[in-house]
Design a protein around this motif. Structure first.
Motif, PDB file in Angstrom:
ATOM      1  N   UNK A  26       0.821  -1.208   0.000  1.00  0.00           N
ATOM      2  CA  UNK A  26       0.000   0.000   0.000  1.00  0.00           C
ATOM      3  C   UNK A  26       0.859   1.264   0.000  1.00  0.00           C
ATOM      4  N   UNK A  27       1.963   1.265   0.719  1.00  0.00           N
ATOM      5  CA  UNK A  27       2.833   2.451   0.756  1.00  0.00           C
ATOM      6  C   UNK A  27       3.408   2.728  -0.632  1.00  0.00           C
ATOM      7  N   UNK A  28       3.819   1.667  -1.358  1.00  0.00           N
ATOM      8  CA  UNK A  28       4.297   1.845  -2.731  1.00  0.00           C
ATOM      9  C   UNK A  28       3.200   2.453  -3.595  1.00  0.00           C
ATOM     10  N   UNK A  30       0.611   4.244  -2.690  1.00  0.00           N
ATOM     11  CA  UNK A  30       0.372   5.632  -2.296  1.00  0.00           C
ATOM     12  C   UNK A  30       1.501   6.546  -2.792  1.00  0.00           C
ATOM     13  N   UNK A  31       2.726   6.068  -2.723  1.00  0.00           N
ATOM     14  CA  UNK A  31       3.868   6.828  -3.216  1.00  0.00           C
ATOM     15  C   UNK A  31       3.723   7.087  -4.715  1.00  0.00           C
ATOM     16  N   UNK A  32       3.360   6.081  -5.462  1.00  0.00           N
ATOM     17  CA  UNK A  32       3.176   6.225  -6.907  1.00  0.00           C
ATOM     18  C   UNK A  32       2.055   7.212  -7.206  1.00  0.00           C
ATOM     19  N   UNK A  33       0.947   7.126  -6.472  1.00  0.00           N
ATOM     20  CA  UNK A  33      -0.169   8.056  -6.690  1.00  0.00           C
ATOM     21  C   UNK A  33       0.264   9.492  -6.421  1.00  0.00           C
ATOM     22  N   UNK A  34       1.049   9.701  -5.363  1.00  0.00           N
ATOM     23  CA  UNK A  34       1.543  11.055  -5.067  1.00  0.00           C
ATOM     24  C   UNK A  34       2.443  11.564  -6.191  1.00  0.00           C
ATOM     25  N   UNK A  35       3.291  10.691  -6.716  1.00  0.00           N
ATOM     26  CA  UNK A  35       4.176  11.098  -7.814  1.00  0.00           C
ATOM     27  C   UNK A  35       3.388  11.369  -9.095  1.00  0.00           C
ATOM     28  N   UNK A  36       2.325  10.618  -9.316  1.00  0.00           N
ATOM     29  CA  UNK A  36       1.498  10.876 -10.494  1.00  0.00           C
ATOM     30  C   UNK A  36       0.816  12.227 -10.388  1.00  0.00           C
ATOM     31  N   UNK A  37       0.470  12.628  -9.188  1.00  0.00           N
ATOM     32  CA  UNK A  37      -0.147  13.936  -8.992  1.00  0.00           C
ATOM     33  C   UNK A  37       0.874  15.053  -9.117  1.00  0.00           C
ATOM     34  N   UNK A  38       2.115  14.803  -8.644  1.00  0.00           N
ATOM     35  CA  UNK A  38       3.165  15.815  -8.715  1.00  0.00           C
ATOM     36  C   UNK A  38       4.521  15.123  -8.687  1.00  0.00           C
ATOM     37  N   UNK A  45       8.558  16.003   1.509  1.00  0.00           N
ATOM     38  CA  UNK A  45       7.096  16.150   1.485  1.00  0.00           C
ATOM     39  C   UNK A  45       6.411  14.805   1.268  1.00  0.00           C
ATOM     40  N   UNK A  46       6.976  13.978   0.382  1.00  0.00           N
ATOM     41  CA  UNK A  46       6.406  12.650   0.164  1.00  0.00           C
ATOM     42  C   UNK A  46       6.418  11.854   1.464  1.00  0.00           C
ATOM     43  N   UNK A  47       7.534  11.903   2.176  1.00  0.00           N
ATOM     44  CA  UNK A  47       7.659  11.173   3.440  1.00  0.00           C
ATOM     45  C   UNK A  47       6.627  11.674   4.449  1.00  0.00           C
ATOM     46  N   UNK A  48       6.466  12.986   4.537  1.00  0.00           N
ATOM     47  CA  UNK A  48       5.499  13.578   5.474  1.00  0.00           C
ATOM     48  C   UNK A  48       4.082  13.093   5.138  1.00  0.00           C
ATOM     49  N   UNK A  49       3.726  13.115   3.850  1.00  0.00           N
ATOM     50  CA  UNK A  49       2.377  12.695   3.431  1.00  0.00           C
ATOM     51  C   UNK A  49       2.145  11.205   3.665  1.00  0.00           C
ATOM     52  N   UNK A  50       3.201  10.417   3.537  1.00  0.00           N
ATOM     53  CA  UNK A  50       3.082   8.971   3.732  1.00  0.00           C
ATOM     54  C   UNK A  50       3.256   8.549   5.190  1.00  0.00           C
ATOM     55  N   UNK A  51       3.788   9.451   6.018  1.00  0.00           N
ATOM     56  CA  UNK A  51       4.020   9.113   7.414  1.00  0.00           C
ATOM     57  C   UNK A  51       5.193   8.170   7.617  1.00  0.00           C
ATOM     58  N   UNK A  54      12.137  10.035   5.459  1.00  0.00           N
ATOM     59  CA  UNK A  54      12.597  10.438   4.128  1.00  0.00           C
ATOM     60  C   UNK A  54      13.489   9.356   3.510  1.00  0.00           C
ATOM     61  N   UNK A  55      14.338   8.749   4.322  1.00  0.00           N
ATOM     62  CA  UNK A  55      15.216   7.685   3.800  1.00  0.00           C
ATOM     63  C   UNK A  55      14.413   6.494   3.295  1.00  0.00           C
ATOM     64  N   UNK A  56      13.252   6.254   3.897  1.00  0.00           N
ATOM     65  CA  UNK A  56      12.372   5.179   3.423  1.00  0.00           C
ATOM     66  C   UNK A  56      11.859   5.502   2.026  1.00  0.00           C
ATOM     67  N   UNK A  57      11.470   6.754   1.823  1.00  0.00           N
ATOM     68  CA  UNK A  57      10.993   7.173   0.501  1.00  0.00           C
ATOM     69  C   UNK A  57      12.108   7.043  -0.528  1.00  0.00           C
ATOM     70  N   UNK A  58      13.306   7.496  -0.182  1.00  0.00           N
ATOM     71  CA  UNK A  58      14.441   7.417  -1.104  1.00  0.00           C
ATOM     72  C   UNK A  58      14.713   5.955  -1.474  1.00  0.00           C
ATOM     73  N   UNK A  59      14.700   5.070  -0.481  1.00  0.00           N
ATOM     74  CA  UNK A  59      14.956   3.650  -0.738  1.00  0.00           C
ATOM     75  C   UNK A  59      13.856   3.039  -1.601  1.00  0.00           C
ATOM     76  N   UNK A  60      12.617   3.381  -1.314  1.00  0.00           N
ATOM     77  CA  UNK A  60      11.503   2.845  -2.116  1.00  0.00           C
ATOM     78  C   UNK A  60      11.568   3.356  -3.555  1.00  0.00           C
ATOM     79  N   UNK A  61      11.866   4.621  -3.734  1.00  0.00           N
ATOM     80  CA  UNK A  61      11.992   5.154  -5.091  1.00  0.00           C
ATOM     81  C   UNK A  61      13.097   4.429  -5.859  1.00  0.00           C
ATOM     82  N   UNK A  62      14.230   4.214  -5.213  1.00  0.00           N
ATOM     83  CA  UNK A  62      15.345   3.515  -5.858  1.00  0.00           C
ATOM     84  C   UNK A  62      14.927   2.097  -6.250  1.00  0.00           C
TER      85      UNK A  62
END
Length: 166
Positions: A26-28, A30-38, A45-51, A54-62
């Protein structure tokens, strides 16, 4: 002979296509949906919105990029309402064995944005963008006159509610 030539399972494994990449949880998603929007949203900001951190977001994006789930980031160009013209989805029914020639002719229309072969009532679904309703009307006439086209059914786009296309 190599060992894979003797082993049919090894040969079929070598040519099996890779399964399509998908978001893992689900986090993936939600992350993809946020990126599709912007797509320019900062990782903070992505990390804040996902709760999450930030390092988690960076790792997931990679990981999503490495797995081919995310294949790029893009910018959409805006335009004035006057420049947008009119869009229409057009269902196209063709005679048997006429598809190849019809696709060839449709591909020559600069107003054609997308063309998909589909199941159901129509053989093809086209997305057209014209400068005006008069030009759209002329395009529909042109499509209807293509040898092999049996019928067209059009739906003019009144408003775009969600647009995730690049």
């Amino acid at each position: 002979m190599s060992s894979s030539e003797n082993d049919p399972d090894a040969a079929s494994a070598a040519v099996k296509p890779r399964a399509p990449a998908q978001a893992k949880d689900q986090t993936d998603r939600e992350l993809i949906a946020l990126l599709q929007a912007n797509a320019r949203e900062s990782t903070a900001n992505l990390a804040r919105k996902l709760g999450v951190a930030r390092t988690t977001v960076v790792a997931r994006l990679a990981r999503l990029e490495a797995e081919g789930v995310l294949v790029g980031y893009t910018a959409k160009l805006g335009s004035d309402a006057a420049d947008r013209g009119v869009q229409a989805f057009v269902g196209i029914t063709v005679q048997p064995k006429a598809g190849r020639e019809v696709v060839k002719r449709l591909s020559g229309l600069p107003e054609l944005r997308q063309l998909a072969s589909v199941s159901g009532e129509f053989d093809y679904m086209a997305l057209l963008r014209a400068d005006s309703t008069m030009r759209l009307d002329a395009l529909l006439d042109e499509i209807g006159e293509i040898d092999g086209v049996i019928k067209t059914t059009s739906s003019v786009v009144l408003a775009l509610r969600v647009d995730r296309s690049a």
